[in-house]
Design an enzyme around this catalytic site. Structure first.
Site, PDB file in Angstrom:
ATOM      1  N   CYS A   1      -2.776  10.913   1.014  1.00 41.30           N
ATOM      2  CA  CYS A   1      -1.983   9.979   0.633  1.00 41.30           C
ATOM      3  C   CYS A   1      -0.485  10.056   0.316  1.00 41.30           C
ATOM      4  O   CYS A   1       0.490   9.817   1.241  1.00 41.30           O
ATOM      5  CB  CYS A   1      -2.487   9.002  -0.643  1.00 41.30           C
ATOM      6  N   LYS A  50       0.820  -1.221   0.142  1.00 37.32           N
ATOM      7  CA  LYS A  50       0.028  -0.093   0.155  1.00 37.32           C
ATOM      8  C   LYS A  50       0.802   1.195  -0.122  1.00 37.32           C
ATOM      9  O   LYS A  50       0.856   2.038  -0.960  1.00 37.32           O
ATOM     10  CB  LYS A  50      -0.971  -0.019   1.149  1.00 37.32           C
TER      11      LYS A  50
END
Ligand code: SAJ
Length: 467
Positions: A278, A214
């Site tokens: 992010c 991720k």
């Protein structure tokens, strides 16, 4: 009826909850704490309304549908976990300026879930965490609070979201899903759950590999953007337009007849900085995980330097503003600077980690008077206006910080007439330098040749005409 609890009604939790609630036989309860900042979402969602602004195709309709159907409701009460078959943890995992993750809400939620979850429940962490967190932070809390053992008495999975602003629903349904299980059985149960909403391939692996994947996905993108930004700085210096260079570099085709040669290039876009929920933090989460749980010390150079360069780009834009004002015979001191774009991403109202904040702070520190404008944003900790004329009127410089479509077809002649000094700083390749200069602007752009190459100046400094 399969009962699912989703903890955290944010960009990740809301679309996931709505999608599961739309599956026959599923009943979903969202849990949202009644905090000052987000508590209002509980009542808003229970009225079938979508609290996420910006353009999110299909989301508002889906929320309205499942609330009306009675298969989705929101509360702040963790006892809803008592009889939940699956519990998704979708809370914020911010990092501080030193890149250290703050797990207060993750730990608090893990404790609450542990206290209430039933034997044989499936717990899924969807929040992005530093590699090693599920095993070393979440699992011990769940086991301590529940008295159950992960793997044996309940299933534990890390399955990360790949949502993107503007495509929250689309991505969950159509992007491949990675499911990392604490053991095989957990991974299998994770597959069982996600195959109800994911149409793309499902990949299972172990928890740690999933956690690394991720943050690696976003670190990879951050490094690619940093490459583009470094190319921009070099192009400014050598006097070419980096966006033209990017176009030519990316003409390298992917030769299907010889795919392994794979000459394809995908140079990203240079810009005024990298924001969002992010990219600014995932590099630090990756590094923190390796620092904390790695078996030996590794000093990552590339990802750290890339992150630092991307975080510096708003400062570079401030330098371009100063250079433009100086070319116009003005100083930054007390200059009114219109910063167009507060959202971190074009055509969105999302201000998370926006580079516009850094740009604002740097300009204030340098004595300027920046004014923020954005057509989409509704709330932001720094005062801003939705009225563009308020920002532009009497401005000594206009900065394009976000490539909102509203900024791409401004009547630049009108803009110039409203300004006190005609300096235009283009942080997102929104305008053509020549066109702006013909209108009388002093134009500076990220990745654009500096005006020292401008004909007028060359004559002024008496450079060799043949240059
Ligand atoms: N940016 C650039 N140059 C680029 C691309 C982006 O400067 O070439 C800037 C944007 O202006 C923005 C920031 O980077 O400020 C982040 O942009 P983003 O397009 O990466 O958008 P995000 O933050 O929503 O990133 C998400 C990520 N998705 C997930 O974490 C699941 C990212 O992995 C995706 O690649 C990205 O969406 C996407 O492609 O939309």
């Amino acid at each position: 009826m399969k009962k699912i609890v989703v903890v955290g009604m944010g960009y990740v939790g809301i679309p996931a909850a709505a999608l599961f609630a739309d599956v026959d036989g599923f009943n979903v309860v969202g849990i949202q704490r009644r905090s000052k900042r987000s508590g209002w979402k509980i009542d808003w969602l229970n009225k079938g309304k979508n609290p996420i602004g910006g353009d999110e195709p299909g989301l508002s309709k889906l929320i309205e549908k499942v609330v009306k159907k009675g298969t989705f409701r929101v509360t702040d009460d963790f006892s809803e976990c008592d009889d939940a078959d699956a519990i998704l943890i979708d809370v914020q995992t911010p990092t501080d300026e030193k890149g250290i993750p703050h797990y207060e809400s993750l730990k608090e939620v893990s404790m609450q879930v542990g206290r209430h979850m039933k034997r044989n429940a499936l717990v899924v962490i969807e929040s992005t965490v530093a590699p090693g967190t599920t095993e070393n932070v979440v699992k011990p809390i769940l086991e301590k609070e529940s008295g159950l053992e992960a793997g044996k008495d309940f299933a534990l999975v890390f399955s990360y979201e790949r949502v993107m602003v503007g495509r929250l629903l689309y991505n969950i349904v159509n992007y491949p899903r990675i499911i990392g299980g604490i053991d095989e059985e957990s991974a299998k149960r994770g597959m069982e759950l996600y195959k109800n909403i994911v149409k793309a391939e499902l990949y299972t692996t172990d928890v740690l590999t999933a956690e690394v994947s991720k943050v690696a996905e976003n670190t990879y993108r951050d490094v690619n953007i940093a490459f583009a930004n470094e190319m921009a700085l070099m192009c400014e210096s050598i006097g070419v337009d980096v966006f033209k260079v990017r176009e030519l570099v990316n003409t390298l085709p992917n030769d299907p007849s010889n795919p392994s040669a794979n000459p394809i290039r995908n140079m990203h876009f240079p810009g005024a900085g990298v924001g969002g929920h992010c990219l600014p933090k995932d590099t630090w989460l990756l590094k923190y995980g390796v620092d904390t749980y790695g078996r030996f010390k590794v000093e990552p150079q590339l990802i750290v330097k890339s992150r630092e360069l991307n975080a510096w780009m708003p400062t570079h834009v401030s330098d371009l503003v100063e250079e433009g004002l100086n070319d116009a015979g003005r100083q930054l001191q007390d200059a009114k600077i219109a910063i167009l774009g507060v959202a971190f991403l074009e055509n969105s109202d999302d201000t998370r980690n926006t580079p516009a904040r850094t740009l604002y702070e740097v300009l204030v520190k340098r004595g300027a008077k920046p004014v923020l404008h954005d057509p989409y944003v509704r709330d932001f900790e720094i005062p801003f206006t939705n009225e563009i004329n308020e920002a532009i009127k009497g401005a000594d410089a206009v900065v394009i910080a976000t490539r909102h479509k509203e900024y791409l077809n401004l009547d630049l002649g009108l803009v110039k007439d409203k300004m006190r000094t005609p300096v235009l700083v283009d942080g997102r390749d929104a305008y053509r330098k020549e066109e702006c200069e013909e209108l009388g602007f002093i134009y500076k752009g990220v990745g654009k040749p500096h005006q020292t190459f401008r004909k007028g100046l060359i004559e002024k400094i008496g450079a060799n005409k043949d240059v």
